[in-house]
Scaffold this motif. Structure first.
Motif, mmCIF file in Angstrom:
data_model
loop_
_atom_site.group_PDB
_atom_site.id
_atom_site.type_symbol
_atom_site.label_atom_id
_atom_site.label_comp_id
_atom_site.label_asym_id
_atom_site.label_seq_id
_atom_site.Cartn_x
_atom_site.Cartn_y
_atom_site.Cartn_z
ATOM 1 N N HIS A 169 45.373 57.997 28.924
ATOM 2 C CA HIS A 169 46.401 59.040 28.799
ATOM 3 C C HIS A 169 47.789 58.464 28.547
ATOM 4 N N GLY A 170 47.893 57.157 28.329
ATOM 5 C CA GLY A 170 49.196 56.547 28.038
ATOM 6 C C GLY A 170 50.154 56.590 29.218
ATOM 7 N N VAL A 171 49.585 56.570 30.439
ATOM 8 C CA VAL A 171 50.414 56.622 31.648
ATOM 9 C C VAL A 171 50.419 55.231 32.290
ATOM 10 N N LEU A 172 51.579 54.819 32.795
ATOM 11 C CA LEU A 172 51.674 53.494 33.412
ATOM 12 C C LEU A 172 51.034 53.499 34.801
ATOM 13 N N LEU A 173 50.475 52.330 35.184
ATOM 14 C CA LEU A 173 49.847 52.196 36.507
ATOM 15 C C LEU A 173 50.471 51.031 37.264
ATOM 16 N N HIS A 174 50.954 51.335 38.464
ATOM 17 C CA HIS A 174 51.463 50.303 39.381
ATOM 18 C C HIS A 174 50.507 50.208 40.564
ATOM 19 N N THR A 175 50.280 48.974 41.039
ATOM 20 C CA THR A 175 49.533 48.836 42.292
ATOM 21 C C THR A 175 50.303 47.930 43.246
ATOM 22 N N ASP A 176 50.342 48.357 44.499
ATOM 23 C CA ASP A 176 50.975 47.572 45.552
ATOM 24 C C ASP A 176 49.893 46.635 46.099
ATOM 25 N N ALA A 177 49.982 45.367 45.679
ATOM 26 C CA ALA A 177 48.973 44.376 46.088
ATOM 27 C C ALA A 177 49.516 43.481 47.206
ATOM 28 N N ALA A 178 50.470 44.031 47.992
ATOM 29 C CA ALA A 178 51.075 43.234 49.063
ATOM 30 C C ALA A 178 50.013 42.695 50.016
ATOM 31 N N GLN A 179 48.961 43.477 50.270
ATOM 32 C CA GLN A 179 47.948 43.038 51.239
ATOM 33 C C GLN A 179 46.800 42.262 50.609
ATOM 34 N N SER A 180 46.611 42.397 49.305
ATOM 35 C CA SER A 180 45.429 41.772 48.694
ATOM 36 C C SER A 180 45.732 40.409 48.076
ATOM 37 N N ALA A 181 46.904 40.261 47.466
ATOM 38 C CA ALA A 181 47.207 38.989 46.783
ATOM 39 C C ALA A 181 47.160 37.845 47.790
ATOM 40 N N GLY A 182 46.401 36.814 47.477
ATOM 41 C CA GLY A 182 46.272 35.668 48.374
ATOM 42 C C GLY A 182 45.103 35.790 49.342
ATOM 43 N N LYS A 183 44.512 37.014 49.449
ATOM 44 C CA LYS A 183 43.350 37.182 50.344
ATOM 45 C C LYS A 183 42.067 37.362 49.550
ATOM 46 N N ILE A 184 42.195 38.009 48.393
ATOM 47 C CA ILE A 184 41.036 38.200 47.508
ATOM 48 C C ILE A 184 41.519 37.898 46.084
ATOM 49 N N PRO A 185 40.597 37.617 45.146
ATOM 50 C CA PRO A 185 41.044 37.394 43.766
ATOM 51 C C PRO A 185 41.744 38.642 43.232
ATOM 52 N N VAL A 186 42.912 38.441 42.655
ATOM 53 C CA VAL A 186 43.676 39.539 42.045
ATOM 54 C C VAL A 186 43.972 39.104 40.617
ATOM 55 N N ASP A 187 43.488 39.862 39.646
ATOM 56 C CA ASP A 187 43.690 39.503 38.252
ATOM 57 C C ASP A 187 44.208 40.739 37.514
#
Ligand code: PLP
Length: 388
Positions: A169-187
């Motif tokens: 739909h051409g809409v931007l997506l933001h995710t708050d990865a404050a808790q995941s980055a460094g604990k699980i693979p985030v790509d």
């Protein structure tokens, strides 16, 4: 006396030794301003560039797509308010019912400024259905912001599936990865997000440093105004020692992510087994599988989480709900959104392991929690019999 076992790594983590070394080295030897053209300035700029490379590598981004910020709260504010300012004509925003206040509050701020805000619900495990996001989209939707991992229960959101919806739909997506980055693979490519927030102190960097990933070409306006640092998106002289620390933490995280099962998940699951064996009615909150490997959010029957943690404070440092909301026996908004009843919500405790959590730590924490629960729930004469 022994320090209590620290099981509150979702609130913050101890700074790792290589991070301390990198920061001390910077404080001792790198004193220039990265914007200065002379040799000390160039040295500081080189250190910032090295850290940018390391943070980018942690999440599969290009270095130019990383903006250093003062914290994850600031990165979230930049994402929401910066996209809002850069997309004139669009006045609708979508978030989930379990966002951290660092996303909820800027969203509410936009609402006060006349934006329409849709809060999509979660199921009883704390997950957002991509179909709910699809149903909430409008022609004037500017941004969808759905967290990667929840800070309280640890539930992971189906971000890649949500990205498929927003992209179509051409809409931007933001995710708050404050808790995941460094604990699980985030790509960022696998997730398909346009913007992603990182918090240094959740993965062994110091407090007061964060980053926002901004996919090349994403419309984003600055919310602070000053000189041109961080491509003008986060003006202000860079916090070089903290950035050096974040870079070192990102390198360390990449090295030890393959060990997360053994270092984070196994102690977490062992703690769960020990508690469940002695506490009938102990209830797991959050998704049983799609969950951060270090997070155990459980409700103890017949006690409040606050009473329990007070009773074990010499042995265990943990949280009721999330650190940001502690101080009151009010029901957590996250648990309420998951449809958790008030008694179960009041009995909830968040136990979050870290890279240095040991087997003896888990034994000691389990024994203390079990003993405190038994004392609170069983009259002394009835000890040895199930609680009534
Ligand atoms: N987002 C999430 C999911 C968090 O858990 C936190 C901190 O608890 C934040 C944002 C805010 O981080 P900071 O306080 O470092 O800005």
């Amino acid at each position: 006396m022994n320090e209590p076992v620290y099981l509150d790594h979702n609130a913050t983590t101890p700074v790792a030794a290589p991070v301390v070394e990198a920061m001390l080295d910077c404080l001792r030897h790198v004193s220039g301003n990265p914007s200065s053209a002379h040799q000390p300035g160039r040295r500081a700029a080189a250190l910032v560039a090295e850290s940018r490379d390391s943070v980018a590598a942690l999440i599969g981004a290009q270095a130019a797509e990383i903006i250093f910020t003062g914290c994850a709260t600031e990165a979230n504010n930049l994402a929401l308010l910066g996209v809002a300012a850069a997309r004139p004509g669009r006045r609708h925003l979508i978030i989930s019912a379990v966002e951290h206040p660092a996303v909820l509050e800027p969203a509410r701020q936009l609402e006060r400024q006349g934006w329409a805000l849709t809060v999509v619900p979660v199921d009883s495990s704390g997950r957002v259905a991509p179909a709910e996001v699809a149903a909430a989209l409008r022609p004037d939707t500017a941004l969808v912001s759905i967290m990667h991992a929840n800070n309280e229960v640890g539930t992971l959101q189906p971000i890649a599936a949500i990205a498929a919806v927003t992209r179509a739909h051409g809409v931007l997506l933001h995710t708050d990865a404050a808790q995941s980055a460094g604990k699980i693979p985030v790509d960022v490519a696998a997730l398909g997000v346009d913007l992603l927030t990182i918090a240094g102190h959740k993965f062994c960097a110091p407090k007061g440093i964060g980053a926002l990933y901004v996919r090349t070409g994403t419309p984003l306006a600055a919310i602070l105004h000053g000189a041109g640092q961080e491509r003008g998106l986060r003006p202000g002289t860079e916090n070089v020692p903290a950035i050096a620390g974040l870079g070192a933490a990102a390198r360390l995280a990449r090295e030890r992510l393959p060990e997360a099962g053994r270092s984070l998940r196994e102690p977490r699951d062992r703690l769960h087994r020990l508690l469940a064996a002695e506490i009938p009615g102990l209830a797991l909150n959050g998704h049983p599988g799609e969950r951060l490997p270090n997070t155990l959010h459980v409700s103890f029957p017949g006690v409040t989480g606050r009473e329990l943690l007070e009773a074990v404070s010499a042995d265990v440092a943990a949280a009721v709900g999330s650190a940001c909301h502690s101080g009151q026996d009010t029901v957590s908004g996250v648990l309420a959104a998951m449809g958790c009843d008030a008694a179960r919500a009041r009995g909830a405790v968040r136990l979050s392991t870290g890279w240095d959590t040991t087997g003896p730590d888990i034994e000691r924490a389990a024994q203390a929690l079990i003993a405190a629960w038994q004392k609170a729930c069983r009259p002394p004469a009835a000890a040895g019999h199930p609680a009534d």
